[in-house]
Enzyme design. Structure first.
Site, short mmCIF file in Angstrom:
data_model
loop_
_atom_site.label_atom_id
_atom_site.label_comp_id
_atom_site.label_asym_id
_atom_site.label_seq_id
_atom_site.Cartn_x
_atom_site.Cartn_y
_atom_site.Cartn_z
N ASP A 87 0.88 -1.16 0.00
CA ASP A 87 0.00 0.00 0.00
C ASP A 87 0.92 1.22 0.00
O ASP A 87 2.10 1.12 0.34
CB ASP A 87 -0.91 -0.05 1.24
CG ASP A 87 -2.05 0.95 1.14
OD1 ASP A 87 -2.17 1.61 0.08
OD2 ASP A 87 -2.81 1.08 2.11
N CYS A 274 -13.44 -23.85 18.49
CA CYS A 274 -12.58 -23.92 17.31
C CYS A 274 -11.73 -25.18 17.36
O CYS A 274 -11.33 -25.62 18.43
CB CYS A 274 -11.69 -22.68 17.31
SG CYS A 274 -10.47 -22.67 15.99
N CYS A 276 -8.82 -25.41 15.52
CA CYS A 276 -7.49 -25.14 14.97
C CYS A 276 -6.43 -25.75 15.88
O CYS A 276 -6.70 -26.04 17.05
CB CYS A 276 -7.29 -23.63 14.76
SG CYS A 276 -6.72 -22.72 16.22
N CYS A 279 -6.13 -24.08 19.35
CA CYS A 279 -7.26 -24.17 20.28
C CYS A 279 -7.45 -25.58 20.85
O CYS A 279 -7.86 -25.72 22.00
CB CYS A 279 -8.54 -23.70 19.60
SG CYS A 279 -8.53 -21.93 19.28
#
Ligand code: ZN
Length: 540
Positions: A87, A274, A276, A279
């Protein structure tokens, strides 16, 4: 062409964006990298999380590291061999009111460090400004865009042309048209961050759709600052292909735990919702007693897993033609998101123009929010523009929808066939149509055409859906050339809405109108009454 579209649903698409560091698949999320503080390193983002691309800020790089990045090259400096977007500092203009760099310098810097995707230095419109000020940002961005093409030297970089205008939709429209005339490879919707922070997703949806309408549809659109997984699906459905997220880190610093439906604070959670890898190996109480830095890394990594999983679900939904269902499910996570989806109603034709309307699977209709679905718009247009009833048809016989589909195979039609046999040749002058949610009139001979039999409805219907079907039925009567209408009414499902609409349409056109309640008497009596009505209307 740097962008190739492979699959589409609504305005969302799975595409391949070719950069000089390799091709990436869209919809794509770029995690934002702060070159000075990295909770998760770029190398780990790729190797562990599978991110093919990242975004960083060229203005900050130039200010803090200057020529070091030019000498090493951006990829070596960040230790990342995927696609890197930069950016230009426009966000800093929005936050600090200006930057100490000219467009020429920041464009040359991005070329010097070797960005794969780079951004001109636009002037963000922002949220709380007057129309006059907004006009200035649009005009100045366009002036700079034109100047930019005279100064850039590298053609192997994909250049981003941001669309400005903020909540002033007429300005967004003209900005999109003018920026779209210039040979940018990618467009972006400029600085919608403040709109999102104030939860004006309805305004955001209008901004995105307005920009989409003005821009060349084949170019990818980047939504700056859209980092929460709860809104990815909506943004993709509206036509955004690229996102960037600083939110995964910003949320982590404030102990915020993302889910695809919203956000929790760590101390509010007794269980991690979750699967993942982070977790499953930890508990909220266990995490709370870890050092702050470890908590931040944990939350940032969990947030990244959630974002990545949601992008995968969205891609699968596009492939399955079920992006609408997925988006409807997600927008129910917050009323502001649902308001945004409702705004699509103003753009039903645009949506229908670019979205596939015939699919390999059926669809689910929950309530009137779904009326904007391209399949429904498509049917409405086809019926009004391309359909003529059989030439022998004098009487329109309107029959309520049945639970079983296709309608003509439903048990209810046994009795109607019996009635028609008793009428002999007269039956050829009677045209059977079903009035059915969420479509309106369905000529019985078409009831196997997609999606008239390939959908499931939630009953009872909401008022808006009932009104829609009633209006569509009245419209059908008004544009057809029957001499009379006979309604088999089903007031249990439709109250008196269909009857009123039919009666009024018949009155306008001076047609005979009769109605019989399907459930008031025994079936034999109904059949006899109908037979009499048909004979009377046909003058036999
Ligand atoms: Zn997790």
């Amino acid at each position: 062409m740097s962008f190739e579209i492979k699959e589409k649903d609504l305005l969302g698409r799975i595409g391949k964006l070719k950069t000089k560091s390799g091709a990436v698949e869209t919809p794509l999320l770029y995690p934002v990298i702060n070159p000075s503080i990295q909770l998760v390193t770029p190398r780990r983002l790729k190797e562990t999380f599978g991110f093919e691309a990242i975004i960083t800020n060229a203005y900050i790089l130039k200010k803090r590291f200057g020529d070091k990045v030019v000498d090493e090259g951006l990829h070596k400096f960040l230790d990342f061999d995927g696609a890197i977007m930069t950016d230009s500092g426009a966000y800093q203009i929005l936050v600090y009111g200006g930057v100490e760099v000219s467009q020429k310098e920041i464009v040359a810097y991005q070329e010097g460090i070797g960005s794969d995707v780079a951004t001109m230095l636009d002037i963000p419109t922002g949220w709380k400004i007057t129309t006059e000020q907004a006009e200035v940002t649009v005009a100045e961005t366009l002036r700079r865009a034109k100047a930019f093409f005279k100064t850039k030297t590298r053609d192997d970089i994909l250049w981003v042309g941001p669309v400005q205008g903020g909540r002033h939709l007429d300005l967004v429209a003209s900005s999109a048209v003018e920026m779209g005339k210039l040979p940018f490879q990618i467009h972006a919707l400029g600085s919608p961050t403040e709109v999102m922070e104030s939860y004006r997703y309805d305004v955001l949806a209008e901004m995105i759709l307005t920009a989409k309408k003005g821009l060349p549809i084949e170019r990818p659109l980047h939504l700056f600052g859209a980092g929460h997984p709860a809104m990815f699906s909506l943004a993709v459905a509206l036509g955004c292909d690229l996102f960037d997220s600083a939110a995964y880190v910003l949320y982590a610093r404030e102990n915020r735990y993302m889910t695809e439906n919203g956000t929790f604070r760590l101390n509010e959670l007794d269980y991690f919702p979750c699967d993942c890898p982070r977790c499953v190996a930890e508990t909220p109480r266990g995490l709370e007693i870890k050092p702050k830095k470890e908590q931040e890394v944990f939350l940032a990594e969990h947030n990244l897993y959630v974002c990545q999983a949601e992008i995968r679900r969205i891609k699968q939904a596009i492939r399955d033609g079920r992006l609408w269902e997925h988006t409807e499910m997600r927008v129910h996570g917050h009323p502001a998101l649902l308001s945004a989806l409702k705004k699509m109603r103003n753009h039903a034709d645009f949506l229908e123009n670019y979205s596939p309307t015939v699919k390999s699977s059926g669809f689910f209709y929950f309530d009137s929010v779904g009326l904007v679905r391209p399949e429904i718009t498509h049917y409405r247009k086809r019926l009004s523009e391309r359909y003529d009833p059989p030439t022998s048809a004098k009487i329109l016989f309107l029959v309520p929808q049945t639970r079983n589909k296709p309608f003509h195979k439903a048990p209810e039609f046994k009795k109607i066939r019996q009635l028609f046999r008793s009428l002999g040749e007269l039956s050829e002058k009677i045209h059977i149509c079903v009035y059915a949610a969420p479509f309106g009139v369905v000529p019985l001979e078409l009831d196997e055409v997609y999606p008239l039999s390939q959908h499931e409805l939630a009953l009872p219907l909401d008022l808006e859906t009932v009104d829609y079907v009633a209006n569509q039925t009245a419209e059908y009567i008004k544009r057809s050339s029957y001499t009379g209408v006979v309604l088999l009414d089903d007031p249990k499902l439709w109250k008196d809405t269909i009857k009123k609409a039919c009666r009024s349409a018949c009155k306008t056109k001076g047609l005979d109108f009769d109605s019989v309640d399907a459930d008031v008497a025994g079936s034999k009596e109904i059949l006899a009454r109908l037979a009499n009505i048909f004979r009377e209307q046909l003058g036999e």
